[in-house]
Design an enzyme around this catalytic site. Structure first.
Site, PDB file in Angstrom:
ATOM      1  CB  CYS A  66       0.297  -4.184  -2.101  1.00 21.51           C
ATOM      2  SG  CYS A  66       1.404  -3.037  -1.261  1.00 21.51           S
ATOM      3  N   GLY A  67       2.027  -5.899  -0.002  1.00 22.17           N
ATOM      4  CA  GLY A  67       2.243  -6.185   1.414  1.00 22.17           C
ATOM      5  C   GLY A  67       1.381  -5.320   2.325  1.00 22.17           C
TER       6      GLY A  67
END
Length: 189
Positions: A66-67
């Protein structure tokens, strides 16, 4: 006179019933806390949340792809800094958002330790939304269970703050970093 007496009696009965219902509701809310839950950690051991009595807790749903994954580093930093001062972080890996946590428990544990040196407690992968939502996340997201507010887990790395009595205090969404002033100030209070 009979009508007045009847009205007074009826009002008293209604008020008594209302007061008893309110007392039961208040009592039920007073007993609900995070301490009623148990979970499995990544290695399959039972983690009893009642062992956290007297501590402030940050619960976060995590993902490896995930970012916001670099927030593991900030989570570990605040955990190390405040773990001996009545605070802990509990991570719950979840694969609810775009398949960003596809790994097994073993893969997640290796990833967290290898890439971010994670030492805070990490639980078994769960679901944080939908029909298969974990009971602990039902508690965190439903006002009727937590007594504070309704919320929805919108993405990975959403943070739930729990006070020393096991009650929900606040929810911070993914963009709020774990070391944000509002979170650190709460920990230090």
């Amino acid at each position: 006179m009979k009508n007045l007496l009847f009205s007074v009696c009826t009002a008293f009965i209604l008020f008594s019933g209302f007061t008893q219902a309110q007392h039961k509701k208040t009592k039920a809310m007073d007993t609900q806390s995070i301490y009623q839950f148990k979970a499995q950690d990544l290695s399959g051991k039972t983690f009893d949340f009642s062992t956290l009595k007297g501590k402030k807790v940050l619960i976060v749903n995590t993902a490896s792809k995930c970012g916001f994954t670099p927030q593991y580093e900030q989570l570990e930093t605040i955990y190390k800094e405040y773990k001996d001062k009545g605070f802990t972080v509990i991570g719950f890996p979840a694969n609810n958002f775009n398949g960003q946590e596809p790994g097994t428990n073993e893969e997640i544990e290796t990833f967290c330790k290898l890439n971010y040196g994670v030492t805070f407690p990490m639980m078994d992968k769960i679901s944080v939304k939908g029909a298969d939502m974990s009971p602990i996340y039902q508690f965190l997201t439903q006002k009727e269970k937590n007594g504070v507010k309704d919320s929805e887990v919108k993405w990975n790395f959403q943070k739930y703050l729990i006070d020393e009595k096991g009650h929900l205090v606040e929810v911070y969404y993914s963009k709020t970093k774990p070391d944000a002033p509002e979170i650190v100030n709460w920990i230090k209070q």
